[in-house]
Scaffold this motif. Structure first.
Motif, PDB file in Angstrom:
ATOM      1  N   GLN A 121       5.782  22.526   8.011  1.00 51.68           N
ATOM      2  CA  GLN A 121       4.279  22.316   7.864  1.00 51.68           C
ATOM      3  C   GLN A 121       4.257  20.592   8.035  1.00 51.68           C
ATOM      4  OE1 GLN A 121       1.771  24.511   6.953  1.00 51.68           O
ATOM      5  NE2 GLN A 121       3.426  25.988   7.477  1.00 51.68           N
ATOM      6  N   ALA A 122       2.886  20.157   8.243  1.00 47.57           N
ATOM      7  CA  ALA A 122       2.654  18.949   8.444  1.00 47.57           C
ATOM      8  C   ALA A 122       2.811  18.228   7.075  1.00 47.57           C
ATOM      9  CB  ALA A 122       1.298  18.717   9.080  1.00 47.57           C
ATOM     10  N   PRO A 123       3.076  17.052   6.852  1.00 44.29           N
ATOM     11  CA  PRO A 123       2.943  16.409   5.725  1.00 44.29           C
ATOM     12  C   PRO A 123       1.568  16.595   5.042  1.00 44.29           C
ATOM     13  CG  PRO A 123       4.140  14.962   7.251  1.00 44.29           C
ATOM     14  CD  PRO A 123       3.445  16.130   8.074  1.00 44.29           C
ATOM     15  N   TYR A 134       3.937  14.234  15.410  1.00 41.26           N
ATOM     16  CA  TYR A 134       2.456  14.330  14.813  1.00 41.26           C
ATOM     17  C   TYR A 134       1.430  13.091  14.911  1.00 41.26           C
ATOM     18  CZ  TYR A 134       4.995  17.302  11.595  1.00 41.26           C
ATOM     19  OH  TYR A 134       5.700  18.467  10.868  1.00 41.26           O
ATOM     20  N   GLN A 139       6.035  17.495   1.785  1.00 37.45           N
ATOM     21  CA  GLN A 139       6.193  18.322   3.106  1.00 37.45           C
ATOM     22  C   GLN A 139       7.037  19.557   2.840  1.00 37.45           C
ATOM     23  OE1 GLN A 139       8.503  16.774   6.480  1.00 37.45           O
ATOM     24  NE2 GLN A 139       6.890  17.713   7.862  1.00 37.45           N
ATOM     25  N   TYR A 183      -1.907   7.536  -2.685  1.00 35.96           N
ATOM     26  CA  TYR A 183      -2.183   6.254  -1.607  1.00 35.96           C
ATOM     27  C   TYR A 183      -2.713   4.949  -2.435  1.00 35.96           C
ATOM     28  CZ  TYR A 183      -7.273   7.185  -1.589  1.00 35.96           C
ATOM     29  OH  TYR A 183      -8.616   7.592  -1.969  1.00 35.96           O
ATOM     30  N   SER A 184      -2.414   3.846  -1.789  1.00 35.38           N
ATOM     31  CA  SER A 184      -2.600   2.589  -2.317  1.00 35.38           C
ATOM     32  C   SER A 184      -2.208   2.488  -3.803  1.00 35.38           C
ATOM     33  CB  SER A 184      -4.102   2.455  -2.803  1.00 35.38           C
ATOM     34  OG  SER A 184      -4.924   2.096  -1.512  1.00 35.38           O
ATOM     35  N   TYR A 204       3.714  11.451   0.455  1.00 33.42           N
ATOM     36  CA  TYR A 204       3.510  12.747   1.287  1.00 33.42           C
ATOM     37  C   TYR A 204       4.171  13.722   0.820  1.00 33.42           C
ATOM     38  CZ  TYR A 204       0.810   9.179   3.728  1.00 33.42           C
ATOM     39  OH  TYR A 204       0.075   8.041   3.828  1.00 33.42           O
ATOM     40  N   TYR A 257       8.136  12.145   0.911  1.00 30.37           N
ATOM     41  CA  TYR A 257       8.186  10.836   1.759  1.00 30.37           C
ATOM     42  C   TYR A 257       7.351   9.790   1.276  1.00 30.37           C
ATOM     43  CZ  TYR A 257      10.505  13.972   4.811  1.00 30.37           C
ATOM     44  OH  TYR A 257      11.531  14.649   5.641  1.00 30.37           O
ATOM     45  N   TYR A 302      -3.564   4.248   4.836  1.00 30.74           N
ATOM     46  CA  TYR A 302      -2.453   5.084   4.484  1.00 30.74           C
ATOM     47  C   TYR A 302      -2.849   6.332   5.642  1.00 30.74           C
ATOM     48  CZ  TYR A 302      -6.134   7.898   2.203  1.00 30.74           C
ATOM     49  OH  TYR A 302      -7.433   8.591   1.913  1.00 30.74           O
ATOM     50  N   THR A 307      -8.147   0.008   2.030  1.00 28.98           N
ATOM     51  CA  THR A 307      -6.827   0.641   1.938  1.00 28.98           C
ATOM     52  C   THR A 307      -6.249   1.081   3.197  1.00 28.98           C
ATOM     53  OG1 THR A 307      -5.713   2.469   0.533  1.00 28.98           O
ATOM     54  CG2 THR A 307      -7.844   2.881   1.642  1.00 28.98           C
ATOM     55  N   THR A 331      -0.974  14.595   2.210  1.00 24.72           N
ATOM     56  CA  THR A 331      -0.913  13.174   1.596  1.00 24.72           C
ATOM     57  C   THR A 331      -1.382  13.489   0.000  1.00 24.72           C
ATOM     58  OG1 THR A 331      -2.242  12.121   3.631  1.00 24.72           O
ATOM     59  CG2 THR A 331      -2.292  10.888   1.503  1.00 24.72           C
ATOM     60  N   SER A 367       2.533   5.067  -0.112  1.00 16.67           N
ATOM     61  CA  SER A 367       1.802   6.149  -0.091  1.00 16.67           C
ATOM     62  C   SER A 367       2.828   7.193  -0.159  1.00 16.67           C
ATOM     63  CB  SER A 367       0.677   6.260   1.199  1.00 16.67           C
ATOM     64  OG  SER A 367       1.497   6.144   2.318  1.00 16.67           O
ATOM     65  N   GLY A 388      -2.375  15.933  12.377  1.00 18.96           N
ATOM     66  CA  GLY A 388      -2.455  17.013  13.153  1.00 18.96           C
ATOM     67  C   GLY A 388      -1.228  18.038  12.761  1.00 18.96           C
ATOM     68  N   ARG A 389      -1.246  19.096  13.333  1.00 21.26           N
ATOM     69  CA  ARG A 389      -0.295  20.345  12.761  1.00 21.26           C
ATOM     70  C   ARG A 389       0.989  20.082  13.395  1.00 21.26           C
ATOM     71  NH1 ARG A 389      -3.228  26.016  13.254  1.00 21.26           N
ATOM     72  NH2 ARG A 389      -1.583  26.649  11.803  1.00 21.26           N
ATOM     73  N   TYR A 435       0.813  -1.181  -0.113  1.00 23.82           N
ATOM     74  CA  TYR A 435       0.006  -0.075  -0.034  1.00 23.82           C
ATOM     75  C   TYR A 435       0.738   1.406   0.053  1.00 23.82           C
ATOM     76  CZ  TYR A 435      -3.765  -3.142   1.278  1.00 23.82           C
ATOM     77  OH  TYR A 435      -4.706  -4.287   1.189  1.00 23.82           O
TER      78      TYR A 435
END
Lengths: 110, 124
Positions: free
Chosen positions: A44-46, B96, A40, A51-52, A38, A89, B110, B108, A48, A36, B115-116, A34
Motif C-alpha cells: 500500500q501507499a503510505p 510514488y 504503511q 504532520y507539523s 506515515y 516512517y 508534509y 505547514t 499520513t 511528519s 498516488g498508489r 515540520y
C-alpha cells in the motif's frame, strides 16, 4: 551527511503504549523540521498520520499523537491495536527544500 | 476529490532512462499552495525522497540523486514527470508521486496526498 534515525523494530502488547522516535545523526529535531509521520502496510501507499509535529491528519484516531521528546520527534500510539501493526516512517524538512526520510520502524503488536 | 496517478513503463533496461508521469485529477496543478514530488521505495526497504517541483518550474532534488534526476511540469496537461538517467538494478522500486503544501501559504508542509505507486524494475 546527516541521517534520520528510527528504531528498526518495536514491539508492543495489545492495549499498550508504543513511542517511536525520529532523530538526527547530527543535531536535534525541532518543530522547524515540520516532522511528519506515515503508516504503511505491505503493498500500500503510505498513509499520513501526523504532520507539523503533532497535528493529526483527517480521520486518524486520537490514539495516535506526535510530539518532540528531548532532541527527537516522537509518535506515540496509546492503546495499541492489532491493526496498528505496520511500518512507520518519519520525514523531516530541512533547509533549501530538502526532505529526509527515516529508515522506518516495523511495529509488532503481540 | 483530488487524486494522483503514476504511469509509465514497468521495465527499464540498465543504463537507460526511467520516465514516469503523475497525472493530477480533480484539481489543478496550477495551485500556488502546493509543491508536487516524487518518492521511491525499493522492495523491502524504506522511503526515499527524490525531488519536488512547483507549478512555476522551481525544483528541489535529493543531493544523492541530483546528477541523474530531472523533474518537470506540464500545466496544460495537469501533469508532472520524473526522469532518472543511467539506471541500475538499485533503482528498482515503487515510485510514488505526492503533493505537499507550501509553508509560506499554509504554514505547514508534509506529504498530504499520495498516488498508489508504480513499480519500475530495472533489468535487461
Amino acid at each position: 551527511q546527516t541521517v534520520v534515525t528510527q528504531e528498526p523494530s518495536f514491539s508492543v502488547s495489545p492495549g499498550g503504549t508504543a513511542t517511536l522516535t525520529c532523530g538526527l545523526s547530527s543535531g536535534s529535531v525541532s518543530t522547524s523540521h515540520y516532522p511528519s509521520w506515515y503508516q504503511q502496510t505491505p503493498g500500500q501507499a503510505p498513509r499520513t498520520l501526523i504532520y507539523s509535529t503533532n497535528t493529526r491528519s483527517s480521520g486518524v484516531p486520537d490514539r495516535f499523537s506526535g510530539s518532540i521528546l528531548g532532541n527527537k520527534a516522537a509518535l506515540t500510539i496509546t492503546g495499541a491495536q492489532a491493526d496498528d501493526e505496520s511500518d512507520y516512517y518519519c520525514v523531516l524538512y530541512t533547509a533549501r527544500g530538502i526532505w529526509m526520510f527515516g529508515g522506518g520502524t516495523k511495529l509488532t503488536v503481540l | 476529490q483530488l487524486q494522483l496517478q503514476e504511469s509509465g513503463p514497468g521495465l527499464v533496461k540498465p543504463s537507460e532512462t526511467l520516465s514516469l508521469t503523475c497525472t493530477v485529477s480533480g484539481g489543478s496543478i496550477n495551485n500556488s499552495s502546493y509543491y508536487w514530488g516524487w518518492i521511491r521505495q525499493p522492495p523491502g526497504k524504506g522511503l526515499e525522497w527524490i525531488g519536488s517541483i512547483y507549478y512555476s518550474g522551481t525544483t528541489y532534488y535529493n543531493p544523492s540523486l541530483k546528477s541523474r534526476v530531472t523533474i518537470s511540469v506540464d500545466t496544460s496537461k495537469n501533469q508532472f514527470s520524473l526522469k532518472l538517467s543511467s539506471v541500475t538494478a538499485a533503482d528498482t522500486a515503487a515510485y510514488y508521486c505526492a503533493r505537499k503544501p507550501r509553508i509560506a501559504v499554509t504554514g505547514t508542509t508534509y506529504f498530504d496526498l499520495w498516488g498508489r505507486g508504480a513499480l519500475v524494475t530495472v533489468s535487461s
